[in-house]
Design a protein around this motif. Sequence first.
Motif, PDB file in Angstrom:
ATOM      1  N   LYS A 106       0.829  -1.206   0.000  1.00 52.02           N
ATOM      2  CA  LYS A 106       0.000   0.000   0.000  1.00 52.02           C
ATOM      3  C   LYS A 106       0.868   1.262   0.000  1.00 52.02           C
ATOM      4  O   LYS A 106       0.539   2.258  -0.665  1.00 52.02           O
ATOM      5  CB  LYS A 106      -0.916   0.000   1.231  1.00 52.02           C
ATOM      6  CG  LYS A 106      -2.047  -1.015   1.177  1.00 52.02           C
ATOM      7  CD  LYS A 106      -2.894  -0.938   2.440  1.00 52.02           C
ATOM      8  CE  LYS A 106      -4.038  -1.954   2.395  1.00 52.02           C
ATOM      9  NZ  LYS A 106      -4.841  -1.912   3.646  1.00 52.02           N
ATOM     10  N   TYR A 107       1.975   1.213   0.726  1.00 52.40           N
ATOM     11  CA  TYR A 107       2.887   2.365   0.815  1.00 52.40           C
ATOM     12  C   TYR A 107       3.488   2.673  -0.554  1.00 52.40           C
ATOM     13  O   TYR A 107       3.562   3.848  -0.965  1.00 52.40           O
ATOM     14  CB  TYR A 107       3.985   2.032   1.829  1.00 52.40           C
ATOM     15  CG  TYR A 107       4.972   3.147   2.079  1.00 52.40           C
ATOM     16  CD1 TYR A 107       4.612   4.285   2.791  1.00 52.40           C
ATOM     17  CD2 TYR A 107       6.281   3.035   1.618  1.00 52.40           C
ATOM     18  CE1 TYR A 107       5.534   5.297   3.028  1.00 52.40           C
ATOM     19  CE2 TYR A 107       7.211   4.041   1.859  1.00 52.40           C
ATOM     20  CZ  TYR A 107       6.832   5.164   2.559  1.00 52.40           C
ATOM     21  OH  TYR A 107       7.740   6.175   2.799  1.00 52.40           O
ATOM     22  N   PHE A 108       3.909   1.649  -1.278  1.00 56.59           N
ATOM     23  CA  PHE A 108       4.469   1.860  -2.618  1.00 56.59           C
ATOM     24  C   PHE A 108       3.385   2.283  -3.608  1.00 56.59           C
ATOM     25  O   PHE A 108       3.625   3.096  -4.504  1.00 56.59           O
ATOM     26  CB  PHE A 108       5.150   0.586  -3.123  1.00 56.59           C
ATOM     27  CG  PHE A 108       6.445   0.286  -2.419  1.00 56.59           C
ATOM     28  CD1 PHE A 108       7.291   1.296  -2.017  1.00 56.59           C
ATOM     29  CD2 PHE A 108       6.813  -1.020  -2.156  1.00 56.59           C
ATOM     30  CE1 PHE A 108       8.488   1.024  -1.372  1.00 56.59           C
ATOM     31  CE2 PHE A 108       8.003  -1.309  -1.514  1.00 56.59           C
ATOM     32  CZ  PHE A 108       8.853  -0.279  -1.113  1.00 56.59           C
ATOM     33  N   LYS A 109       2.192   1.724  -3.449  1.00 57.74           N
ATOM     34  CA  LYS A 109       1.107   2.013  -4.383  1.00 57.74           C
ATOM     35  C   LYS A 109       0.719   3.487  -4.357  1.00 57.74           C
ATOM     36  O   LYS A 109       0.374   4.068  -5.396  1.00 57.74           O
ATOM     37  CB  LYS A 109      -0.104   1.139  -4.020  1.00 57.74           C
ATOM     38  CG  LYS A 109      -1.344   1.421  -4.852  1.00 57.74           C
ATOM     39  CD  LYS A 109      -2.556   0.741  -4.243  1.00 57.74           C
ATOM     40  CE  LYS A 109      -3.836   1.213  -4.921  1.00 57.74           C
ATOM     41  NZ  LYS A 109      -5.025   0.699  -4.217  1.00 57.74           N
ATOM     42  N   ARG A 110       0.798   4.123  -3.192  1.00 61.05           N
ATOM     43  CA  ARG A 110       0.346   5.500  -3.059  1.00 61.05           C
ATOM     44  C   ARG A 110       1.287   6.514  -3.710  1.00 61.05           C
ATOM     45  O   ARG A 110       0.901   7.668  -3.894  1.00 61.05           O
ATOM     46  CB  ARG A 110       0.144   5.845  -1.577  1.00 61.05           C
ATOM     47  CG  ARG A 110      -1.085   5.209  -0.953  1.00 61.05           C
ATOM     48  CD  ARG A 110      -1.420   5.843   0.379  1.00 61.05           C
ATOM     49  NE  ARG A 110      -0.408   5.549   1.378  1.00 61.05           N
ATOM     50  CZ  ARG A 110      -0.501   4.561   2.268  1.00 61.05           C
ATOM     51  NH1 ARG A 110      -1.556   3.754   2.247  1.00 61.05           N
ATOM     52  NH2 ARG A 110       0.451   4.362   3.150  1.00 61.05           N
ATOM     53  N   SER A 111       2.515   6.104  -4.041  1.00 61.02           N
ATOM     54  CA  SER A 111       3.485   7.064  -4.573  1.00 61.02           C
ATOM     55  C   SER A 111       4.333   6.426  -5.672  1.00 61.02           C
ATOM     56  O   SER A 111       5.140   5.529  -5.390  1.00 61.02           O
ATOM     57  CB  SER A 111       4.392   7.573  -3.443  1.00 61.02           C
ATOM     58  OG  SER A 111       5.420   8.369  -3.950  1.00 61.02           O
ATOM     59  N   PRO A 112       4.190   6.882  -6.928  1.00 63.10           N
ATOM     60  CA  PRO A 112       5.041   6.369  -8.009  1.00 63.10           C
ATOM     61  C   PRO A 112       6.522   6.622  -7.767  1.00 63.10           C
ATOM     62  O   PRO A 112       7.365   5.819  -8.170  1.00 63.10           O
ATOM     63  CB  PRO A 112       4.550   7.138  -9.238  1.00 63.10           C
ATOM     64  CG  PRO A 112       3.143   7.543  -8.896  1.00 63.10           C
ATOM     65  CD  PRO A 112       3.155   7.796  -7.430  1.00 63.10           C
ATOM     66  N   SER A 113       6.843   7.725  -7.088  1.00 61.85           N
ATOM     67  CA  SER A 113       8.258   8.030  -6.830  1.00 61.85           C
ATOM     68  C   SER A 113       8.891   6.979  -5.922  1.00 61.85           C
ATOM     69  O   SER A 113      10.071   6.644  -6.065  1.00 61.85           O
ATOM     70  CB  SER A 113       8.393   9.417  -6.199  1.00 61.85           C
ATOM     71  OG  SER A 113       7.720   9.481  -4.946  1.00 61.85           O
ATOM     72  N   ARG A 114       8.110   6.427  -4.996  1.00 60.43           N
ATOM     73  CA  ARG A 114       8.634   5.375  -4.119  1.00 60.43           C
ATOM     74  C   ARG A 114       8.898   4.104  -4.926  1.00 60.43           C
ATOM     75  O   ARG A 114       9.873   3.388  -4.664  1.00 60.43           O
ATOM     76  CB  ARG A 114       7.640   5.083  -2.994  1.00 60.43           C
ATOM     77  CG  ARG A 114       7.466   6.241  -2.003  1.00 60.43           C
ATOM     78  CD  ARG A 114       6.306   5.958  -1.057  1.00 60.43           C
ATOM     79  NE  ARG A 114       5.987   7.130  -0.246  1.00 60.43           N
ATOM     80  CZ  ARG A 114       4.799   7.348   0.320  1.00 60.43           C
ATOM     81  NH1 ARG A 114       3.833   6.451   0.164  1.00 60.43           N
ATOM     82  NH2 ARG A 114       4.586   8.433   1.035  1.00 60.43           N
TER      83      ARG A 114
END
Length: 631
Positions: free
Chosen positions: A271-279
């Motif tokens: 979920k953490y990666f999904k919320r931010s393309p930069s991550r």
Amino acid sequence: MVTKAKCRFCHKSYVYRPGGATSQLNRHLARCTQFQNKLAKAKQQLAQGTLNYVADDGCLVVNPTEYDHEHTRKLIAKMIIVHEYSFRMVEHKWFNILVKWMNSKYECIGRKTIKNECMKVYESEKEQLKKSLREAESISLTTDLWTSNQNVQYICLVAHYIDSDWVLQCRVLNFIELDPPHTGLVIAHAVFECLVEWKIDDKVMSITLDNASNNDTATTNLSAKLLARKNGQFDPQYFHVRCAAHIVNLVVNDGLDQIEGLISDLRNTVKYFKRSPSRLYKFVEVCNDYAIKVGKCLSLDVKKRWNSTYKMLDTCIEYRSAFGYYAQVDQNYAWKPTESEWNIYEKIRPILGEMAGATTAFSGSVYPTANVFYPYILKVKIALLKAKNYKDPYLKKMTAAMLDKFDKYWEEKNNVMVIATILDPRFKMRYIQFYFSQLYDSSRCEQEVADIKKELEELYKKHELEQCRKMGGSSSSSTTQSTSSSKETTSSVACLVSSEFQSFLESSASESSKSELLIYLDEANHPLHDKNFNLLHYWKVNALRFPVVSSMAKKFLAVPASSVLFESTFSCGGRILDDYRSSLKPATVQALVCASSWIRGSKSPPIILGEDGDDGDIESVELPSSVVESN
């Protein structure tokens, strides 16, 4: 002046004179056979219709030149039933504009009229299904309860049977309101009333339910009712079949409880990666820096489907070290899994993998046959036994608990799935002997195999007697063939035959010849790698060669190992009883749900077991391709 010409129909030359051309031409056309045939065919097409074509579902459709409002109303009713539309749809302005444009003679229909038409379709389809059920040799049942958004409890009863053409059929028989309390006796009474209404109480083979305690009471009571009907075909030892999907879920939850921390950390990570393309870009860069191969995309599970959780774990484990390296460059990332959790998962991964494959197979809404499920169960049992030998005391305790729950349900003496597997020419008895040798010690294996062989023989004899009764008792079967000497032998022959030889003939005549069952089991197994093999087609072709064994196959191969079919049926009920149609009466709901099942029939393609049918429920988080390609 004489002129020659050719008929444009038969191309024959004829002569006419000026002034008499018209009458001569008419006389010729009257005698021209080809012209008359074409004229008759044109009149026939004009009377019957102008266009015939075959639709996608195989139904022949005829567009008549004469508008038939009654038939049009019936087709609209079927459309509403199958596609779960609102009755009010027929009053929508643009629906009427469309139909009017297609045929100006169309007459507008009201919602009450189309509702009445849907009920007529329900009654008509019900009569057709009753005829089909009367021809069925054996019927297996599944049942479950469902609560609507009206807070009304419904019980759903589904019939599974193989028809005379060896096609597996599945029909929703009833979808009725069930008043509380939902005790086993109330459920048994409701199911029995449905069976009597459909007049199939003498054809019931089994019933598949989940493992709720009230279902155990229901099957006991229902079995007693069916026995009281003195149905000679009913065998209580095969009646109660536990839902395989439910048992696997109970077993696997014991294993997942031990790694709940790892599951929660990975769920939050995705979920953490999904919320931010930069991550995501930064994560792929970390993989590149540490030479970690970037392959599968990350998956986010659905909490209610544990096999989606397994897929999330299985895709994330490839990036096990990458999560640790990423935590060093992103201070906000706080869900790095611990090494001990990863180690536990690595050890129980083979068990979860076998269970995920079994769950995928059990989750099919339409089963081609019941025989494929027992091999999955055996693989799960063997995986648990191997894990039980781990030296780690923590893992031994966990797998022992899973194995105890597994044995709690499958150590019961109901060999429906075993017999169904034996009746698959790819497996036969050799498959059972091979895997029993891995499950048990030599003496236990020998005893278990002997018990199944004995059960098979008794079952064969029972079906053999049934076949004799159907044939009027005149036909002799392979196991009871005997040759008795005639009492009225001629004196000339009697003087040539000694008494010792006559005694020998009488004793040898009582010996049974090789039965159909033994012939079938002794033949070589069908190749397992044959992807085009169709089990039901095999028995259709070999029914004349093995009439008794094929009768056994028709009963056992129709038994469903799971009750997950109700998920699609209850979803249908949920769409019918949405927030805008919650005032529908239970009788109307039953008509719409059941008629939809009957109209669809067996036209929907069966789900192929072994393929992952859950991808649509799992959310994939794609890794940036531009960065991946540079890896």
